[in-house]
Write a protein that holds these residues in place. Structure first.
Motif, mmCIF file in Angstrom:
data_model
loop_
_atom_site.group_PDB
_atom_site.id
_atom_site.type_symbol
_atom_site.label_atom_id
_atom_site.label_comp_id
_atom_site.label_asym_id
_atom_site.label_seq_id
_atom_site.Cartn_x
_atom_site.Cartn_y
_atom_site.Cartn_z
ATOM 1 N N TRP A 212 0.950 -6.908 -5.298
ATOM 2 C CA TRP A 212 1.010 -7.896 -4.325
ATOM 3 C C TRP A 212 1.124 -9.272 -5.035
ATOM 4 O O TRP A 212 2.006 -10.014 -4.863
ATOM 5 C CB TRP A 212 -0.557 -8.163 -3.572
ATOM 6 C CG TRP A 212 -0.279 -8.806 -2.393
ATOM 7 C CD1 TRP A 212 0.124 -8.680 -1.108
ATOM 8 C CD2 TRP A 212 -0.621 -10.115 -2.154
ATOM 9 N NE1 TRP A 212 -0.060 -9.601 -0.177
ATOM 10 C CE2 TRP A 212 -0.552 -10.714 -0.956
ATOM 11 C CE3 TRP A 212 -1.087 -11.159 -3.321
ATOM 12 C CZ2 TRP A 212 -0.902 -11.999 -0.586
ATOM 13 C CZ3 TRP A 212 -1.551 -12.254 -2.803
ATOM 14 C CH2 TRP A 212 -1.259 -12.665 -1.374
ATOM 15 N N LYS A 213 0.760 -9.565 -6.130
ATOM 16 C CA LYS A 213 0.608 -10.790 -6.824
ATOM 17 C C LYS A 213 2.103 -10.807 -7.222
ATOM 18 O O LYS A 213 2.556 -12.031 -7.453
ATOM 19 C CB LYS A 213 -0.240 -10.727 -8.113
ATOM 20 C CG LYS A 213 -1.747 -11.096 -7.490
ATOM 21 C CD LYS A 213 -2.838 -11.080 -8.663
ATOM 22 C CE LYS A 213 -4.431 -11.313 -8.160
ATOM 23 N NZ LYS A 213 -5.321 -11.150 -9.033
ATOM 24 N N ASP B 148 0.707 -1.047 0.177
ATOM 25 C CA ASP B 148 0.074 -0.084 0.113
ATOM 26 C C ASP B 148 0.895 1.234 0.096
ATOM 27 O O ASP B 148 0.765 2.320 -0.673
ATOM 28 C CB ASP B 148 -0.883 -0.038 1.181
ATOM 29 C CG ASP B 148 -2.002 -0.770 0.893
ATOM 30 O OD1 ASP B 148 -2.064 -2.236 0.901
ATOM 31 O OD2 ASP B 148 -3.311 -0.390 1.140
ATOM 32 N N SER C 70 -10.022 3.701 -3.361
ATOM 33 C CA SER C 70 -10.379 3.647 -4.770
ATOM 34 C C SER C 70 -10.241 2.221 -5.332
ATOM 35 O O SER C 70 -9.428 1.697 -5.052
ATOM 36 C CB SER C 70 -10.180 4.722 -5.458
ATOM 37 O OG SER C 70 -8.577 4.583 -5.901
ATOM 38 N N PRO C 71 -11.245 2.172 -6.205
ATOM 39 C CA PRO C 71 -11.056 0.813 -7.088
ATOM 40 C C PRO C 71 -9.654 0.757 -7.829
ATOM 41 O O PRO C 71 -9.053 -0.339 -7.862
ATOM 42 C CB PRO C 71 -12.152 0.775 -8.057
ATOM 43 C CG PRO C 71 -13.237 1.646 -7.493
ATOM 44 C CD PRO C 71 -12.569 2.749 -6.801
ATOM 45 N N GLU C 72 -9.348 1.901 -8.424
ATOM 46 C CA GLU C 72 -7.793 1.821 -8.935
ATOM 47 C C GLU C 72 -6.775 1.750 -8.209
ATOM 48 O O GLU C 72 -5.893 1.090 -8.404
ATOM 49 C CB GLU C 72 -7.676 3.511 -9.753
ATOM 50 C CG GLU C 72 -8.818 3.822 -10.587
ATOM 51 C CD GLU C 72 -10.040 4.277 -10.061
ATOM 52 O OE1 GLU C 72 -11.060 4.808 -10.904
ATOM 53 O OE2 GLU C 72 -10.277 4.465 -8.975
ATOM 54 N N ALA D 47 -6.909 -0.156 -5.349
ATOM 55 C CA ALA D 47 -7.265 -1.596 -5.215
ATOM 56 C C ALA D 47 -6.615 -2.509 -6.200
ATOM 57 O O ALA D 47 -5.994 -3.396 -5.949
ATOM 58 C CB ALA D 47 -8.651 -1.996 -4.872
ATOM 59 N N GLU D 48 -6.805 -2.248 -7.400
ATOM 60 C CA GLU D 48 -6.267 -2.776 -8.713
ATOM 61 C C GLU D 48 -4.651 -2.590 -8.603
ATOM 62 O O GLU D 48 -4.340 -3.805 -9.074
ATOM 63 C CB GLU D 48 -6.753 -2.219 -10.004
ATOM 64 C CG GLU D 48 -6.594 -3.003 -11.217
ATOM 65 C CD GLU D 48 -7.181 -2.505 -12.430
ATOM 66 O OE1 GLU D 48 -6.852 -2.996 -13.461
ATOM 67 O OE2 GLU D 48 -7.941 -1.415 -12.234
ATOM 68 N N LEU D 49 -4.161 -1.667 -8.577
ATOM 69 C CA LEU D 49 -2.479 -1.708 -8.495
ATOM 70 C C LEU D 49 -2.115 -2.245 -7.329
ATOM 71 O O LEU D 49 -1.229 -2.987 -7.509
ATOM 72 C CB LEU D 49 -2.372 -0.138 -8.351
ATOM 73 C CG LEU D 49 -2.533 0.633 -9.767
ATOM 74 C CD1 LEU D 49 -2.454 2.214 -9.572
ATOM 75 C CD2 LEU D 49 -1.385 0.310 -10.731
ATOM 76 N N ARG D 50 -2.725 -2.202 -6.392
ATOM 77 C CA ARG D 50 -2.089 -2.887 -4.919
ATOM 78 C C ARG D 50 -2.386 -4.367 -5.127
ATOM 79 O O ARG D 50 -1.340 -5.075 -4.780
ATOM 80 C CB ARG D 50 -2.972 -2.622 -3.885
ATOM 81 C CG ARG D 50 -2.480 -3.449 -2.286
ATOM 82 C CD ARG D 50 -3.557 -3.012 -1.138
ATOM 83 N NE ARG D 50 -5.044 -3.486 -1.668
ATOM 84 C CZ ARG D 50 -6.022 -2.725 -1.496
ATOM 85 N NH1 ARG D 50 -6.121 -1.415 -0.772
ATOM 86 N NH2 ARG D 50 -7.272 -3.205 -1.756
ATOM 87 N N ASN D 51 -3.383 -4.973 -5.728
ATOM 88 C CA ASN D 51 -3.544 -6.467 -6.011
ATOM 89 C C ASN D 51 -2.686 -6.741 -7.138
ATOM 90 O O ASN D 51 -1.997 -7.912 -6.972
ATOM 91 C CB ASN D 51 -4.952 -6.705 -6.564
ATOM 92 C CG ASN D 51 -5.864 -6.610 -5.235
ATOM 93 O OD1 ASN D 51 -5.529 -6.422 -4.140
ATOM 94 N ND2 ASN D 51 -7.319 -6.406 -5.753
ATOM 95 N N LYS D 52 -2.330 -6.012 -8.132
ATOM 96 C CA LYS D 52 -1.224 -6.348 -9.188
ATOM 97 C C LYS D 52 0.154 -6.458 -8.709
ATOM 98 O O LYS D 52 0.780 -7.415 -8.995
ATOM 99 C CB LYS D 52 -1.622 -5.271 -10.211
ATOM 100 C CG LYS D 52 -0.487 -5.655 -11.265
ATOM 101 C CD LYS D 52 -0.652 -4.553 -12.584
ATOM 102 C CE LYS D 52 0.266 -4.866 -13.681
ATOM 103 N NZ LYS D 52 0.043 -3.840 -14.758
#
Length: 271
Positions: A251-252, A202, A240-242, A244-249
């Motif tokens: 993290w993976k 984050d 924001s969804p944006e 969250a999307e970057l965080r998940n990318k």
């Protein structure tokens, strides 16, 4: 047609091998990266991936086994006041006050009077919100205050690059978020080039223009992910969804790595 600026930092084909008794440990393997003027990059990756080794090479604290590290086109061959370094350990002088700690790096400057030195120190002490603690010793400060003092001290010598190795890693969550915002406020004012190491995904997303994801055994660049979020970054943006999307990318990329993959995309800053 405007000519593109040369990168501020260039790490080219760098490998680093440490000798451990009779054995050898390869901390970095053929790492290449460019960082642009005024860019804020964060570096994430699993333990042992060479994040701190790369930072120490840039700081001039160690030298590469192979390859070259340059700043403004000049090879890094040792520490320099042009590269301010902030570690997780605050490294303050316990017998000096906040003001004296911040002034310390300026004492060797013969072109700065005592009055000017104090003025510079007080400016950066105010910038990090420690004015009322300027005459306090480090032992009386909280962890967050100590790190703010360390940041003010690094800024005071006017480096063109800030190298930050998990500077907020030992702080509680609330203090950490507050210091992230303060750091971005300071960066938005003078746009120094910043490389910031963190284990916190984050934090990496919130701060950076680009996130450098590293892999281990041996240390190498696994992916480089641009962060297309506008500045100033806000607490609302974290939800924001944006984001969250970057965080998940990221993290993976950090925790689901192909051990054989090496990044082969563009190594330079976003244009």
């Amino acid at each position: 047609m405007t000519e593109a600026k040369a990168p501020k930092i260039v790490i080219k084909d760098v490998s680093k091998v440490f000798r451990l008794g009779k054995d050898y440990f390869q901390a970095l393997d053929n790492v290449s990266l460019e960082v642009g003027e005024s860019e804020f990059v964060t570096v994430v990756g699993p333990s042992g991936c060479g994040k701190s080794t790369m930072m120490n090479l840039l700081a001039g604290l160690i030298t590469p086994s192979e390859g070259i590290v340059t700043v403004d086109g000049k090879e890094v061959d040792g520490p320099s006041p042009e590269r301010g370094v902030i570690f997780q350990a605050y490294a303050l002088f316990p017998w000096l006050t906040v003001r004296e700690n911040v002034e310390f790096g300026l004492r060797s400057r013969k072109d700065i009077s005592k009055a000017e030195r104090r003025k510079i120190a007080e400016h950066f002490i105010e910038m990090v919100g420690l004015t009322q603690f300027a005459d306090s010793l480090p032992k009386t400060l909280s962890g967050g205050m100590k790190q703010r003092c360390a940041i003010a001290r690094a800024y005071a010598v006017n480096p063109s690059i800030l190298l930050m190795d998990e500077p907020f890693g030992a702080l509680d969550a609330l203090t950490r978020v507050q210091l992230q915002s303060q750091l971005l406020d300071a960066w938005s004012q003078d746009k120094r080039t910043v490389m910031f190491i963190t284990h916190d995904v984050d934090e990496a997303v919130f701060l950076a223009n680009r996130v450098i994801v590293m892999a281990a055994k041996p240390g190498r660049i696994y992916d480089i992910i641009p962060i297309d979020l506008p500045y100033p970054r806000t607490d609302e943006m974290r939800l924001s969804p944006e984001f969250a999307e970057l965080r998940n990318k990221i993290w993976k990329a950090v925790y689901h790595q192909d051990p054989n993959q090496t990044y082969d995309g563009p190594i330079g800053p976003q244009r």
